[in-house]
Scaffold this motif. Sequence first.
Motif: not given
Length: 293
Positions: A272-283, A237-247
Amino acid sequence: MAYHSGYGAHGSKHRARAAPDPPSLFDDTSGGYSSQPGGYPAPGADVAFNVNHLLGDPMANVAMAYGSSIASHGKDMVHKELHRFVSVNKLKYFFAVDTAYVAKKLGLLVFPYTHQNWEVQYSRDVPLPPRQDLNAPDLYIPTMAFITYVLLAGMALGIQKRFSPEVLGLCASTALVWVVMEVLALLLGIYLATVRSDLSTFHLLAYSGYKYVGMILSVLTGLLFGSDGYYVALAWTSSALMYFIVRSLRTAALGSDSMGGPAPRQRLQLYLTLGAAAFQPLIIYWLTFHLVR
């Protein structure tokens, strides 16, 4: 029981009383057969989670009922405050969904890798509502997912005998505060990066709230299959959400016009985009790991 060495009437009487002993011996043998040396249960007896125990645990049911009341009360408070400070017509756009959109959007959040077109569709310079455009952000799914997360957290705490109103309230408020902090950080990053886009607070709130879907799947998988299942679901779910956020942020949110600026600005937008995506798995991990034992 001791027996006499002779076979007289007295000994026969004792033998008649001792007749029930063989069934006891049989029960002891079967009990020993189902266990392992050292007192460990037989393989397969230690199940990560029992669905019947989940549905029949009275503590879990009480926790779910209390979580439902907290979620309903919080939803009423949010709606009351939104009516005071926010235009209702503008807010209705993010709740203009239907069943087909919700099903497709959930599928996109879980498996976004085959999706091709990520641009938000417009009609006469007005973005189409979510029910007509799968790429349009919505607040219906984040709202319902947040309520479901609170209910699931209450059930998980009840199963683990750790439920209390204070703990569940802290869990719900922490999940909400993290999303608010993330939205504020994104707004600050967009301002510092001087990104030209139509991004509003509601757009960022929608994109940030989609993480609740991954949190629900991770916790539910952890309750059903234990910690191993939890970490597998968390990774997916983290990898899927990161991909979704970036795109989504690089196309629908940031816009195509902002991608043609100077190189330094493009780098800031990318960071900014990569930072927002990378922050998702941590939260997601921080808000769910304590619910799976």
